[in-house]
Design an enzyme around this catalytic site. Sequence first.
Site, PDB file in Angstrom:
ATOM      1  N   ARG A 198       0.834  -1.209   0.000  1.00 31.31           N
ATOM      2  CA  ARG A 198       0.000   0.000   0.000  1.00 31.31           C
ATOM      3  C   ARG A 198       0.864   1.252   0.000  1.00 31.31           C
ATOM      4  NH1 ARG A 198      -5.078  -1.812   0.386  1.00 31.31           N
ATOM      5  NH2 ARG A 198      -5.480  -3.624   1.704  1.00 31.31           N
ATOM      6  N   GLY A 229       4.871   5.136  -2.947  1.00 31.79           N
ATOM      7  CA  GLY A 229       6.207   5.295  -3.525  1.00 31.79           C
ATOM      8  C   GLY A 229       6.705   4.003  -4.140  1.00 31.79           C
ATOM      9  N   ASP A 284       9.652  -6.072   0.799  1.00 30.12           N
ATOM     10  CA  ASP A 284       9.904  -5.603   2.162  1.00 30.12           C
ATOM     11  C   ASP A 284      11.287  -4.979   2.161  1.00 30.12           C
ATOM     12  OD1 ASP A 284       8.492  -5.540   4.800  1.00 30.12           O
ATOM     13  OD2 ASP A 284      10.485  -6.185   5.438  1.00 30.12           O
ATOM     14  N   SER A 285      11.366  -3.787   2.710  1.00 30.19           N
ATOM     15  CA  SER A 285      12.594  -3.022   2.560  1.00 30.19           C
ATOM     16  C   SER A 285      12.832  -2.137   3.767  1.00 30.19           C
ATOM     17  CB  SER A 285      12.512  -2.174   1.280  1.00 30.19           C
ATOM     18  OG  SER A 285      11.286  -1.487   1.214  1.00 30.19           O
ATOM     19  N   PHE A 294      10.461   8.858  -1.728  1.00 26.93           N
ATOM     20  CA  PHE A 294       9.627   8.740  -0.523  1.00 26.93           C
ATOM     21  C   PHE A 294      10.534   8.311   0.629  1.00 26.93           C
ATOM     22  CE2 PHE A 294       9.424   4.094   0.004  1.00 26.93           C
ATOM     23  CZ  PHE A 294       9.876   3.656  -1.237  1.00 26.93           C
ATOM     24  N   GLY A 295       9.952   8.177   1.792  1.00 22.43           N
ATOM     25  CA  GLY A 295      10.662   7.635   2.953  1.00 22.43           C
ATOM     26  C   GLY A 295      11.942   8.395   3.268  1.00 22.43           C
ATOM     27  N   LYS A 320      16.874   6.527 -10.035  1.00 21.63           N
ATOM     28  CA  LYS A 320      16.777   5.801  -8.764  1.00 21.63           C
ATOM     29  C   LYS A 320      16.564   4.309  -9.026  1.00 21.63           C
ATOM     30  CE  LYS A 320      14.379   5.148  -4.446  1.00 21.63           C
ATOM     31  NZ  LYS A 320      13.165   5.307  -3.635  1.00 21.63           N
ATOM     32  N   HIS A 362      18.207  -0.457  -4.370  1.00 20.98           N
ATOM     33  CA  HIS A 362      17.965  -1.776  -3.786  1.00 20.98           C
ATOM     34  C   HIS A 362      16.770  -2.472  -4.452  1.00 20.98           C
ATOM     35  CE1 HIS A 362      15.622   1.339  -1.988  1.00 20.98           C
ATOM     36  NE2 HIS A 362      15.043   0.613  -1.053  1.00 20.98           N
TER      37      HIS A 362
END
Length: 202
Positions: free
Chosen positions: A9, A12, A70-71, A153-154, A176, A181
């Site tokens: 959800r 980004g 998952d990061s 984002f983040g 990017k 990653h």
Amino acid sequence: MKQVVLATRNAGKIAELKSLLAGFGLDVLGLSAFPEIGDIPETGSTFSENAAIKARAVAQATGLVALADDSGLEVDALSGAPGVYSARYSGENATDASNNAKLLDALKDVPEAGRGCRFVSVVFAAAPNGAEAEARGEWQGRVLPAPRGAGGFGYDPLFYDAEKGATAAEMTREDKNARSHRGKALRTLLSTWPEFWARADR
Ligand code: ITT
């Protein structure tokens, strides 16, 4: 066309994954097409476990192949924190801004040489029949003492890529994705995609 549902959800991530998947002949759906799927508790202790939990839950709920990411950010001076807790670093109602503020505060006495970090991503594909595939990617950087840039984002405005001479938030999405990653993990996963799809189809 082959359908894949993105098990995230995070807007980004969705934008980056959709652009990385463009041209692969996939019909990429978002979780917004499945409002009945509620919050999926991320109870694992590794990126791999949490990516698997999200992908398996969405594959079972939708009957479609699901792709999860998952990061997080691992900071050397913080022994790898926030790591798998990156999204909730500053608490249950964390925002990107509050997470970045907490990170800057945690590193306020750490000089440039000690601010090494890496973004880590594990992408995980799960099919309703139990077929699975996963891949990991990392991106080395340094946590800046102040944010730079408005993209991404983040933690992107604090993540400095010395080779590129820019923060992740100062890069175009294409730049990017070429370095990140998530881009590395997804390109690795896609290199084995036909083999995964053959197992997923049975
Ligand atoms: P989903 O579980 O729905 O995918 P989430 O945001 O909760 O969304 P994670 O649990 O994987 O996802 O947490 C990842 C967090 O790590 C994310 O919220 C960011 O704070 C940070 N992060 C991961 N990749 C990033 C990137 O490319 N740029 C900046 N921050 C990133």
